[in-house]
Enzyme design. Structure first.
Site, PDB file in Angstrom:
ATOM      1  CG  ASP A  32      -5.536  15.822  -0.061  1.00 25.94           C
ATOM      2  OD1 ASP A  32      -6.410  15.273  -0.741  1.00 25.94           O
ATOM      3  OD2 ASP A  32      -5.104  15.363   1.017  1.00 25.94           O
ATOM      4  CG  HIS A  38      -0.852  17.707  -2.303  1.00 28.41           C
ATOM      5  ND1 HIS A  38      -0.091  16.572  -2.236  1.00 28.41           N
ATOM      6  CD2 HIS A  38      -1.327  17.921  -1.050  1.00 28.41           C
ATOM      7  CE1 HIS A  38      -0.095  16.110  -0.994  1.00 28.41           C
ATOM      8  NE2 HIS A  38      -0.838  16.908  -0.246  1.00 28.41           N
TER       9      HIS A  38
HETATM   10 ZN   LIG Z   1      -3.272  18.495   2.887  1.00 30.92          ZN
END
Ligand SMILES: [Zn+2]
Length: 273
Positions: A88, A235
């Site tokens: 992400d 991430h």
């Molecule tokens: Zn996020």
């Protein structure tokens, strides 16, 4: 997804609420019932079928939209011991290429949940993501983790503007999932996403890499929490992701050693608890 301290409690409450609503949501939506049909905007299960040759082409969307359930997906398409790698908050010119290299070295495909303006800024990265077989996910325009308390029109703009930017950056490749920032899903945002062909996407293992606990801790979280379910959250944006890069390099071979395979989250199929 990105956890911020003051939202943590809120997210936890939301997560349990989603769990309850998922149980209640049940089989009708899973087979494309009322909620899904309303979300799709047309052609619901009870609607009369119009033969293609009689349909007015002007009333149709430019591209057919795949019908997807509004329920938040966690399961892997492949089932069994398959896991889903999800990444992400990118794309990011420093970290995304490093993550892509590691995925390629290990022959693993992932889902990249992108921020619209970042995708627009780095179309080369978006195109590399799709060229290497990964799937795209809409992670909104501004990563507003409080968007679940904002008007529906705002949520719609956050979701659909980002989808447009990501698809354009990708050269027209479809965005297949929607993940709310911080897990701030709402019934409305799930419907908006599903109507646009994007399956709401959850996670089972939050590596907490965003908080930079050290690569060893990120690896340990994967090992310790994989029994929660198959979808793992990392991430590639939002700050220094060197720990994530180090952790991913260790986690992927470990998963293989444990007999796991790699898949994508379910998109058109129901989720399985
Ligand atoms: Zn996020």
């Amino acid at each position: 997804m990105r956890r911020m301290g003051k939202y943590t409690a809120h997210v936890a409450v939301l997560a349990s609420a989603v769990g309850i609503s998922l149980a209640a949501w049940g089989a009708t939506a899973l087979v494309g019932g009322e909620e899904g049909a309303a979300a799709a905007g047309a052609g619901g299960a009870g609607a009369p079928k119009v033969p293609a040759q009689q349909a007015d082409g002007k009333d149709r969307p430019a591209k057919p939209v795949t019908r997807v359930p509004v329920g938040i997906a966690h399961a892997a398409e492949a089932g069994g011991r398959a896991v889903n790698i999800t990444i992400d908050d990118g794309p990011d010119p420093r970290w995304t290429p490093q993550m892509l290299d590691i995925l390629k070295e290990n022959g693993v495909k992932a889902v990249f949940c992108m921020i619209g303006p970042q995708a627009k800024q780095h179309p080369d990265l978006v195109k590399r993501v799709v060229a290497e077989g990964h799937r795209l996910c809409d992670h909104t325009m501004t990563h507003d983790t409080a968007m679940d308390r904002k008007p529906v029109a705002y949520q719609k703009q956050q979701i659909l503007d980002a989808r447009k930017m990501i698809e354009e950056a990708a050269g027209g490749v479809e965005v297949q999932y929607y993940r709310a920032p911080g897990g701030a899903f709402t019934p409305d945002s799930r419907k908006i996403a599903a109507a646009a062909g994007m399956r709401p996407l959850g996670w089972n293992v939050d590596t907490k890499d965003f908080e930079r606990p050290g690569a060893a801790a990120i690896v340990a979280t994967v090992k310790g929490e994989l029994s929660n379910g198959p979808t793992i959250l990392f991430h590639d944006g939002g700050g220094d992701r060197s720990q994530t890069v180090t952790a991913l390099r260790q986690v992927l071979p470990w998963l293989k050693q444990q007999g796991h395979t790699f898949s994508f989250p379910v998109r058109t199929a129901p989720d399985t608890p």
